[in-house]
Design a protein around this motif. Structure first.
Motif, PDB file in Angstrom:
ATOM      1  N   ALA A 588     -50.148   4.538  11.559  1.00  0.00           N
ATOM      2  CA  ALA A 588     -49.757   4.500  10.358  1.00  0.00           C
ATOM      3  C   ALA A 588     -50.977   3.826   9.953  1.00  0.00           C
ATOM      4  O   ALA A 588     -51.740   4.626   9.328  1.00  0.00           O
ATOM      5  CB  ALA A 588     -48.929   4.849   9.810  1.00  0.00           C
ATOM      6  N   ILE A 602     -47.539  11.095   6.128  1.00  0.00           N
ATOM      7  CA  ILE A 602     -46.751  10.092   7.313  1.00  0.00           C
ATOM      8  C   ILE A 602     -44.784  10.342   7.623  1.00  0.00           C
ATOM      9  O   ILE A 602     -44.287   9.413   6.879  1.00  0.00           O
ATOM     10  CB  ILE A 602     -47.758   9.755   8.377  1.00  0.00           C
ATOM     11  CG1 ILE A 602     -49.584   9.859   8.284  1.00  0.00           C
ATOM     12  CG2 ILE A 602     -47.200   9.045   9.338  1.00  0.00           C
ATOM     13  CD1 ILE A 602     -49.818   8.850   8.185  1.00  0.00           C
ATOM     14  N   ALA A 604     -41.652   8.883   9.200  1.00  0.00           N
ATOM     15  CA  ALA A 604     -41.662   7.775  10.785  1.00  0.00           C
ATOM     16  C   ALA A 604     -40.134   9.058  12.075  1.00  0.00           C
ATOM     17  O   ALA A 604     -39.890   9.207  10.802  1.00  0.00           O
ATOM     18  CB  ALA A 604     -41.073   6.412  10.340  1.00  0.00           C
ATOM     19  N   TYR A 616     -40.519   1.263   6.066  1.00  0.00           N
ATOM     20  CA  TYR A 616     -42.191   1.724   6.714  1.00  0.00           C
ATOM     21  C   TYR A 616     -42.911   2.323   5.601  1.00  0.00           C
ATOM     22  O   TYR A 616     -43.857   3.096   5.921  1.00  0.00           O
ATOM     23  CB  TYR A 616     -40.336   3.614   6.566  1.00  0.00           C
ATOM     24  CG  TYR A 616     -39.676   3.251   7.704  1.00  0.00           C
ATOM     25  CD1 TYR A 616     -40.255   3.192   9.044  1.00  0.00           C
ATOM     26  CD2 TYR A 616     -38.734   2.642   7.625  1.00  0.00           C
ATOM     27  CE1 TYR A 616     -38.868   3.301   9.995  1.00  0.00           C
ATOM     28  CE2 TYR A 616     -37.036   2.758   8.214  1.00  0.00           C
ATOM     29  CZ  TYR A 616     -37.206   2.700   9.937  1.00  0.00           C
ATOM     30  OH  TYR A 616     -37.194   2.424  10.598  1.00  0.00           O
ATOM     31  N   MET A 621     -46.252   4.771   6.182  1.00  0.00           N
ATOM     32  CA  MET A 621     -45.125   5.647   6.098  1.00  0.00           C
ATOM     33  C   MET A 621     -45.445   6.586   4.720  1.00  0.00           C
ATOM     34  O   MET A 621     -45.341   5.692   3.501  1.00  0.00           O
ATOM     35  CB  MET A 621     -44.283   5.712   6.306  1.00  0.00           C
ATOM     36  CG  MET A 621     -44.254   4.682   8.088  1.00  0.00           C
ATOM     37  SD  MET A 621     -44.850   6.139   9.200  1.00  0.00           S
ATOM     38  CE  MET A 621     -44.367   4.878  10.394  1.00  0.00           C
ATOM     39  N   ALA A 624     -39.584   8.552   6.138  1.00  0.00           N
ATOM     40  CA  ALA A 624     -38.136   8.022   7.491  1.00  0.00           C
ATOM     41  C   ALA A 624     -37.571   8.786   7.551  1.00  0.00           C
ATOM     42  O   ALA A 624     -36.199   9.581   7.044  1.00  0.00           O
ATOM     43  CB  ALA A 624     -38.033   6.382   7.773  1.00  0.00           C
TER      44      ALA A 624
END
Length: 774
Positions: A588, A602, A604, A616, A621, A624
């Motif tokens: 990332a 993005i 997780a 995260y 990120m 998540a």
């Protein structure tokens, strides 16, 4: 005789008086004269004439006065003689009494003289005895002095032989004595130390701390304990636990302090090693759990996919059992992963609305399969009408019942096992269920019944253990039953079998309304990059995403993901954290370094339970989600980035996450429902008034080095914060109250600073939360 008659006349005269006595005597004389004259005349003349009567009368008148005078004078003389005699008698009595007194006085003086002689003899004996005892005391005192000298030497030898530092300083901080251990640490002999201050013995930093702790000690007259690194003359350093206590004279006057120092360097090394071992153990368990979840995720994912295919009723029943079993096992793995938390041994009960008949059916199907595999009979019985939906923690309830059913099968060689569900009377709005697991196995001796719920206990009979395993199943089961507000009891007859009963009182739930199914086609079809290194997970995730209509590209490692992104611009990246060549965080961060990927969503993928997404988000990120993927989680992610306006969703999400991290909304909701928002506002006002004083005491105790008082005040703040649902403040205070924790000294200042800095903002958020519900 005359004396007697005179005495009688005297008494008669005294009794009648002179006048009456005279009249009486005159009358008597006259009577005697008349009688005598009359008798004489009668005898001589034969008759009595008046002349004869006048003669005695005249004679009486002439003689009576003289006779009276004679008698009176005689009586008077007798009376005077009597009185004189009486006086003589009285004088004789007085002389007699005086003689008695003189004799008694003489006797007393003789006795006193004899007593004084005896006392003088005793005094002489006592004086001689005192002289003898004094001589003996002189001898004993000499022996005592010799013994005291020996004891002093022994005590001094004992103090010098102690490996701990022992020293005495007065209230001005001047050394007055020490043992050999102090000499070894300071490099100075005792005679050299006497008269010196800490600044003349230790480095400035150590001396300053010594003086500060002295002040705390003298201010409170209580023991002070702290840790201090000291350096030996050869340059070697050691960690000492320093303890100081006030020292008083026999009269109660404070003379100074006694100091003790114990080398705890080895203890510190052992604690560090233990902490490291605990971290490594936790990491191992977390890694192992993660690896175990990988095939489990495949089972769950494939089970979900199979549920959407055409199956027979029996196949669907078995598939549901597989799915529920895998989900429950996954939840148990979550508990294993949470072992690195401070309260990792406490399992949280999370009630939820459950379909009770379906729950029992799945459980019975699994138990029947277990019994059939061992060749045992199976019996299921339901007594009473089951409610459709109840509020219960299905995972924990299933865990208890599975353990009981597993034990029943394990300890039954022939016969049957059974499950009976009985609906018992319960308060309105709830139901009381009794789950009874029976078997025809080996049974449990009566003496063992009270012990089988103890941790690690295994039943023994005839010196042979019946159980195979760790012996924790029943202990955990009873703890879970009690945590859910229920009971777990047992009845057993050796050789005939056992009966375990789990009793739970559960709130009833309304049947949920059917919601219109959301069509996946309503969502935008995305070009997704799936970065995952486990083939089974790839198969499950790709099948699910493809079924939702998305285009999926797979990368098996981090470098492949970076390469794929360089050649194609994806709509979404689902990125596993643990990859063969690098971590998902590193992938990332590498993508975020390029400007064209700045807005690339993005997300997780993690097998762990997501407690806090900050880690995260801080590593590049955008969100998540947990594995295995589900339609709901994937749909929510797509809605987050390509559905609801981003700014609105981000604001709502940020607010919800803040509330979840900072406030205990579950407890607050219960409080508000029970007492109302206005009452809660009053509690918040009270805490706002009390908190500044609490923090002043907390900071002052921390500054003074009073660890115990610091922990006590932190405990008080924890309770106050918990009472109004300030989760973050409660958690920080919980860390601060455990002074025995290995990293307490290193972190306590940070914890206290964060409490001081954040409590007002958290309180403001709480007020906003309450205002929205007023």
């Amino acid at each position: 005789m005359m004396t007697a008659w005179a005495q009688k006349f005297t008494e008669l005269l005294t009794r009648l008086g002179t006048a009456r006595f005279s009249i009486a005597l005159f009358s008597l004389i006259l009577l005697v004269s008349l009688v005598g004259t009359s008798t004489t005349d009668i005898l001589l003349h034969g008759n009595v004439t008046v002349y004869d009567l006048l003669t005695p009368l005249l004679l009486t008148l002439l003689t009576a006065p003289w006779i009276l005078y004679f008698f009176l004078e005689m009586i008077a003389q007798l009376e005077r003689s009597r009185r004189h005699l009486f006086q003589l008698v009285e004088q004789l009595e007085q002389l007699r009494e005086q003689d008695k007194v003189l004799n008694q006085s003489l006797k007393d003086k003789v006795e006193q003289l004899n007593f004084e002689i005896d006392e003088r003899k005793k005094a002489e004996f006592a004086r001689q005895d005192a002289i003898d005892r004094l001589s003996l005391e002189v001898v004993e005192r000499k022996k005592t002095q010799e013994s005291l000298g020996e004891q002093t030497a022994l005590l001094r030898s004992f103090i010098n032989s102690s490996p701990d530092m022992i020293y005495f300083r007065n209230e001005k901080g001047i050394f007055y004595g020490c043992n050999k251990a102090v000499e070894e640490v300071t490099g100075k002999k005792e005679q050299e130390l006497i008269g010196l201050s800490p600044f003349e013995v230790y480095p400035n930093e150590v001396a300053m701390r010594a003086i500060e702790t002295d002040k705390v000690l003298f201010a409170n007259n209580q023991q002070v304990t702290y840790e201090q690194w000291l350096q030996y003359p050869d340059g070697r350093k050691a960690l000492f636990e320093m303890r100081k206590v006030p020292f008083f004279s026999a009269s109660g006057r404070r003379l100074g302090l006694l100091g003790f120092g114990r080398d705890i360097t080895e203890r510190k090394k052992a604690a560090d090693a233990l902490e490291k071992a605990a971290r490594e153990k936790t990491q191992f368990i977390a890694t192992l759990s993660h690896e175990l979840r990988t095939p489990l995720n495949g089972i769950v994912g494939l089970a979900r996919m199979l549920k959407d295919t055409e199956l027979t009723e029996q196949q669907r029943s078995y598939l549901n059992t597989i799915y529920v079993s895998a989900e429950t096992l996954g939840n148990l793995f979550n508990d294993i992963i949470d072992l690195d938390k401070a309260d990792r041994r406490r399992l949280t009960i999370v009630p939820d609305s459950q379909d009770l008949p379906a729950f029992i059916k799945d459980l019975a199907n699994l138990a029947e399969l277990m019994a059939q595999q061992k060749g045992l009979g199976w019996q299921f019985e339901c007594q009473g009408e089951l409610p459709q939906r109840v509020q219960m923690d299905a995972t924990r309830t299933r865990q208890v019942l599975w353990n009981l059913l597993g034990n029943a099968v394990k300890f039954t060689e022939q016969g049957k096992v059974g499950l009976a569900v009985k609906v018992e009377p319960a308060p309105t709005g709830s139901t009381r269920l009794a789950f009874t697991v029976t078997d025809t196995g080996i049974g449990i001796p009566k003496a063992e019944l009270d012990k089988i719920f103890a941790m690690y206990y295994q039943v023994e009979s005839g010196g042979k253990k019946h159980a195979t395993g760790t012996g924790i199943g029943l202990a955990v089961s009873r703890n879970l039953a009690e945590a859910m507000g229920g009971e777990l009891n047992v009845q057993s007859v050796p050789g005939k079998g056992s009966s375990f009963t789990l009793t739970l009182t559960l709130p009833l739930c309304d049947k949920p309304k059917a919601l219109p199914a959301e069509e996946p086609a309503a969502q935008r079809k995305l070009d997704i990059l799936l970065v995952e290194d486990i083939e089974l997970n790839v198969t499950v995730a790709k099948a699910l995403l493809t079924k939702l209509g998305h285009q999926v590209t797979v990368a098996m490692d981090g470098q492949a993901a970076l390469t794929a992104c360089q050649h194609h611009l994806f709509d979404l990246v689902l990125l596993d954290i643990q990859l063969p060549d690098m971590t998902g965080f590193e992938v990332a961060c590498a993508l975020r370094e390029e400007e064209r990927f700045a807005e690339l969503p993005i997300v997780a993928l993690t097998a762990n339970v997501i407690k806090d997404k900050d880690e995260y988000l801080e590593n590049g990120m955008d969100d998540a989600i947990s594995k295995p993927l589900s339609v709901a989680s994937v749909s929510a992610i797509i809605d987050e980035f390509y559905g609801e306006p981003g700014a609105v969703l981000a604001t709502r999400r940020e607010t919800e996450e803040d509330e979840d991290k900072l406030l205990d909304t579950d407890i607050l909701s219960q409080f508000v429902e029970a007492v109302g928002a206005p009452i809660m506002q009053q509690s918040v006002d009270l805490l706002e008034n009390q908190m500044p004083d609490y923090l002043k005491v907390l900071e002052s105790n921390l500054m003074a080095g009073d660890k115990k008082a610091t922990c006590e005040m932190a405990h008080k703040i924890k309770g106050a914060a918990a009472a109004v649902g300030l989760k973050r403040i409660q958690q920080l205070a919980n860390h601060a109250q455990h002074g025995e924790a290995p990293a307490w000294d290193e972190n306590i200042h940070e914890w206290v600073d964060e409490i001081v800095e954040q409590w007002q903002s958290d309180l403001a958020l709480l007020r906003q939360w309450l205002d929205e519900r007023s």
